[in-house]
Design an enzyme around this catalytic site. Structure first.
Site, PDB file in Angstrom:
ATOM      1  N   ASP A 118     -55.088 -79.555  43.367  1.00 18.41           N
ATOM      2  CA  ASP A 118     -54.786 -79.364  41.947  1.00 18.41           C
ATOM      3  C   ASP A 118     -55.037 -77.934  41.492  1.00 18.41           C
ATOM      4  O   ASP A 118     -54.955 -77.634  40.298  1.00 18.41           O
ATOM      5  CB  ASP A 118     -55.561 -80.353  41.082  1.00 18.41           C
ATOM      6  CG  ASP A 118     -57.063 -80.122  41.104  1.00 18.41           C
ATOM      7  OD1 ASP A 118     -57.576 -79.574  42.099  1.00 18.41           O
ATOM      8  OD2 ASP A 118     -57.738 -80.509  40.129  1.00 18.41           O
ATOM      9  N   ASP A 166     -57.578 -75.956  41.149  1.00 15.39           N
ATOM     10  CA  ASP A 166     -58.676 -75.501  40.301  1.00 15.39           C
ATOM     11  C   ASP A 166     -59.767 -74.799  41.102  1.00 15.39           C
ATOM     12  O   ASP A 166     -60.774 -74.375  40.544  1.00 15.39           O
ATOM     13  CB  ASP A 166     -59.259 -76.651  39.468  1.00 15.39           C
ATOM     14  CG  ASP A 166     -59.964 -77.717  40.302  1.00 15.39           C
ATOM     15  OD1 ASP A 166     -59.819 -77.710  41.542  1.00 15.39           O
ATOM     16  OD2 ASP A 166     -60.649 -78.574  39.704  1.00 15.39           O
ATOM     17  N   SER A 223     -57.439 -84.074  43.633  1.00 17.31           N
ATOM     18  CA  SER A 223     -57.921 -82.778  44.094  1.00 17.31           C
ATOM     19  C   SER A 223     -57.683 -82.582  45.597  1.00 17.31           C
ATOM     20  O   SER A 223     -56.555 -82.548  46.051  1.00 17.31           O
ATOM     21  CB  SER A 223     -59.399 -82.630  43.735  1.00 17.31           C
ATOM     22  OG  SER A 223     -59.882 -81.352  44.017  1.00 17.31           O
ATOM     23  N   ASP A 250     -56.735 -75.719  46.554  1.00 22.07           N
ATOM     24  CA  ASP A 250     -56.812 -77.160  46.803  1.00 22.07           C
ATOM     25  C   ASP A 250     -55.655 -77.844  46.084  1.00 22.07           C
ATOM     26  O   ASP A 250     -54.799 -77.191  45.487  1.00 22.07           O
ATOM     27  CB  ASP A 250     -58.167 -77.730  46.394  1.00 22.07           C
ATOM     28  CG  ASP A 250     -58.386 -77.729  44.890  1.00 22.07           C
ATOM     29  OD1 ASP A 250     -57.688 -76.987  44.183  1.00 22.07           O
ATOM     30  OD2 ASP A 250     -59.269 -78.472  44.408  1.00 22.07           O
TER      31      ASP A 250
END
Length: 459
Positions: A246, A248, A98, A244
């Site tokens: 990833d 999400d 992340s 961010d």
């Protein structure tokens, strides 16, 4: 080989804590726990870290060795993997840390249908890992070639599927004429942002979209919103979006460069959905970290607030149980249950920008009208080991701090679910009161449990 799942999978230093051997074992254990019956399918994706292809390959091998057919998406945002799992009746696996720096990595899993795992399911996977650590998994091939699963690539078709799914969330409308800055964090969405926003008619200025394996989240993305804020002001853009690693979650900025955090985004979207009769239950689900100002604003708007522990999976569980359509976290994880099974930074960006465009008013006005944040101070204290019961251990000091605030603020002390940190959050009528109370509690934590470095204060 028995890692502990945090609030978002397992995470640590790549090739030290999160190894190829561990990824292989997780693939096997997840297969046993999550896919006891046919169809036995898994979808894997990951971010742009140098270690991700290694770990993805090992994870895929663990699935295939257990007779699971694997579709490898390569570089793919977490919500794209979840969406693919939902569409194709598969489990999902994401190799990513992340917002962490490139030298970290992690693995998070989705149950069949793209849902995050419940605590009890994660415990079962941990138990399976521990029990089978010393077992040989060699198996003979059957006459039909089984039980070895196939591994194939599916990035192009599923990537197109995902982009079309995102665009459908705004009911066929476009964002024609909007100038938007998007910071892709040199992460998993780096190749998707330009085509997505361009297809919707946006004049897109894209930052940090050239990952090199080491520059993910490096001075960019949701943890560094000043970059996108500067670019918004420089280019005279209507708004900015910072993802961010990833993708999400996101942090937005308005046309002045002021940050619009997850609380404000949820407040804007809640009011918009309710006005259109699309806010299920006339309520939203948020975590204990949401600002007290958010709760006061929702109360004034006659929108209910359901509170959960920190972690978007707890938000998701509460949304599923109550059949609510909107929830999320101050950090920018926002979940639109009518469109997705997990937080999605790109989806949230489109829905927020669409609401702004339909209102015909700047994001700055909508955000200010939706809520006013109380001063909030967050202090992160590095500790020698994770302390899930830290609030109980300093309960007397917390109670004393709450008495000082006399009902006009809020104190929250909790252990991070992903890092060896204790987070002290204080809200109060003034910044001075919030900071003084937070510093006092942080000093207590640091003195009793901390490392030698002083606490890191953030807002």
């Amino acid at each position: 080989m028995s890692p502990t799942f945090g609030t978002d999978g397992v995470r640590g230093r790549a090739n030290i804590d999160i190894t190829a051997e561990l990824a292989l074992a997780i693939g096997r254990s997840a297969s046993a726990v999550l896919l006891p019956d046919n169809p036995r399918r898994a979808v894997i994706g990951g971010d742009t870290r140098a270690s991700t292809p290694m770990l993805s390959a090992a994870l895929a091998a663990g699935f295939a060795a257990s007779g699971v057919d694997v579709v490898d998406l390569g570089v793919a945002p977490t919500p794209m993997v979840a969406d693919a799992a939902r569409r194709h009746d598969a489990i999902g696996a994401v190799v990513s840390a992340s917002h962490n720096p490139f030298h970290d990595n992690g693995i998070k899993l989705f149950a069949r249908g793209g849902m995050k795992l419940r605590d009890d399911v994660e415990r079962r996977i941990e138990e399976h890992l521990e029990q089978d650590a010393s077992v040989s998994f060699a198996r003979a091939l059957g006459a039909d070639g089984g039980p070895v699963g196939a591994i194939r690539s599916g990035h192009t078709s599923i990537g197109r599927e995902y982009l079309d799914h995102l665009k459908s969330a705004i009911d066929g409308r476009t964002l024609d004429g909007m100038r938007i800055v998007i910071d892709a964090a040199n992460g998993a969405a780096a190749e998707l942002v330009a085509p997505l926003f361009t297809e919707l008619g946006v004049d897109a200025i894209v930052l940090a979209d050239r990952p090199d394996g080491r520059n993910i989240n490096d001075g960019c993305g949701a943890t560094q919103p000043s970059n996108v804020a500067d670019a918004v002001r420089t280019h005279g853009a209507d708004a900015g979006i910072a993802l961010d690693g990833d993708a999400d979650r996101l942090i937005a900025v308005d046309h002045t460069g002021a940050v619009v955090d997850g609380d404000h985004i949820i407040a804007v979207c809640a009011r918009d959905l309710r006005a259109r009769g699309r806010l299920a239950g006339d309520a939203v689900v948020v975590t204990v970290m949401s600002n007290l100002g958010f709760r006061l604003a929702m109360d004034e708007a006659a929108i209910g607030v359901i509170e959960t522990p920190v972690g978007d999976r707890y938000v998701l569980e509460a949304m599923s149980e109550g059949r609510y359509s909107l929830g999320g976290e101050q950090s920018g994880h926002v979940i639109f249950a009518d469109h997705a099974t997990t937080g999605d930074g790109l989806l949230t960006a489109l829905i927020l920008l669409d609401a702004t465009r339909r209102a015909g008013r700047p994001l700055a006005e909508l955000a200010a009208e939706a809520m006013t944040s109380l001063p909030q101070v967050l202090v992160n204290i590095e500790v020698a080991e994770r302390l899930p019961d830290v609030a109980d251990q300093i309960a007397d000091e917390i109670a004393a701090a709450e008495r000082t605030l006399a009902g006009r603020g809020r104190v929250l002390v909790r252990a991070s679910g992903t890092e060896p940190l204790v987070r002290v959050m204080v809200e109060a009528p003034t910044d001075h009161a919030a900071r003084a109370t937070a510093d006092e509690l942080a000093a207590v934590v640091h003195r009793r449990f901390g490392r030698t470095d002083p606490p890191a204060v953030g807002r």
